[in-house]
Design an enzyme around this catalytic site. Structure first.
Site, PDB file in Angstrom:
ATOM      1  N   HIS A  33      51.556 -97.935 -91.361  1.00  0.00           N
ATOM      2  CA  HIS A  33      52.380 -98.533 -90.300  1.00  0.00           C
ATOM      3  C   HIS A  33      51.496 -98.970 -89.132  1.00  0.00           C
ATOM      4  CE1 HIS A  33      56.123 -98.844 -87.801  1.00  0.00           C
ATOM      5  NE2 HIS A  33      55.233 -98.641 -86.832  1.00  0.00           N
ATOM      6  N   GLU A  34      50.639 -98.063 -88.667  1.00  0.00           N
ATOM      7  CA  GLU A  34      49.788 -98.372 -87.515  1.00  0.00           C
ATOM      8  C   GLU A  34      48.674 -99.351 -87.874  1.00  0.00           C
ATOM      9  OE1 GLU A  34      50.535 -97.693 -84.514  1.00  0.00           O
ATOM     10  OE2 GLU A  34      52.282 -96.552 -85.145  1.00  0.00           O
ATOM     11  N   HIS A  37      49.978-102.836 -87.636  1.00  0.00           N
ATOM     12  CA  HIS A  37      50.034-103.325 -86.253  1.00  0.00           C
ATOM     13  C   HIS A  37      48.664-103.844 -85.821  1.00  0.00           C
ATOM     14  CE1 HIS A  37      54.086-102.283 -85.268  1.00  0.00           C
ATOM     15  NE2 HIS A  37      53.924-100.971 -85.348  1.00  0.00           N
TER      16      HIS A  37
END
Length: 241
Positions: A33-34, A37
């Site tokens: 997820h990170e 980003h």
């Protein structure tokens, strides 16, 4: 997660398998997820994540202690946010939007991939027949890993879609409004406190139920999205088998 570990109908071996599967699925979901980003921010011209050593899939760089504990104890959590500077984006509005949806999109993709592996695992087991010994342990480990891979990624996706600062859903709203929009200004000041309060209510609601369940905004939002997608997945699996 904790309910399963205190389930006395399960053997110690099964509890250990479930715990390992859960932790690995959680770590991968948070890290990807990170990383998503940071990667999309990099594509938009911002090198902040790269310069801070966060453009990596190494989970130790992304795990947040509080967010991890909340996921284990409450069911909702987060990773350590990747640093992003929108002022570096080639196109600021587009950059904010694409970076904001990168994490939740990655979680949705991971959930679908894990679901596909569940189907493959079931097909293999049905073809092989009965499994015993080390083969059964391996099967349980992978099946639970894929199962939690679906559940955790969908939960992380749905939770981050909530339009409250500092979650991704807020930044999606921010991408389509003026910076000094009243809602955005309010959320930048009070969003973290509101989110924390809602998490406390969600925790009490899950433990005690009753009238608290009607105030569990986070639970209702997350469960509506995750249950809808999981129901669709079950229909697909039912059609296949």
């Amino acid at each position: 997660m904790l309910n399963i570990l205190f389930d006395y109908s399960l053997t110690v071996q099964d509890k250990f398998i479930i715990a390992v599967a859960f932790l690995f699925a959680m770590v991968i979901a948070f890290a990807m997820h990170e990383y998503a980003h940071g990667l999309v921010a990099y594509w938009n011209g911002d090198l902040t994540a790269k310069n801070c050593g966060r453009l990596t899939i190494n989970p130790l760089k992304h795990l947040d202690i509080m967010g991890t504990l909340l996921l284990i104890f409450v069911g909702f959590g987060w990773a350590k946010p990747v640093p992003v500077n929108p002022n570096n984006f080639n196109n600021q509005k587009r950059g904010i939007f694409t970076v904001s949806i990168a994490g939740v999109t990655t979680n949705l993709i991971l959930a679908i991939v894990n679901f596909i592996f569940i189907i493959i695992t079931v097909v293999i087991v049905n073809a092989v027949g009965s499994i015993v010994g080390i083969g059964l342990i391996v099967y349980k480990l992978f099946f639970n890993f894929f199962l939690y891979g679906v559940a955790i990624n969908l939960t992380l996706m749905a939770f981050n879609l909530i339009p409250i600062y500092p979650l991704d859903g807020f930044h999606v709203v921010e991408a389509f409004t003026k910076y000094d929009n009243k809602y955005c200004v309010f959320m930048r000041h009070y969003g973290s406190m509101i989110l924390f309060a809602l998490l406390i209510i969600s925790n009490f609601a899950s433990r005690f139920g009753g009238i608290l369940q009607y105030f569990d905004i986070i639970g209702l939002f997350v469960n509506t999205i995750t249950n809808g997608i999981e129901s669709l997945m079950m229909l697909i699996m039912g059609a296949i088998f």
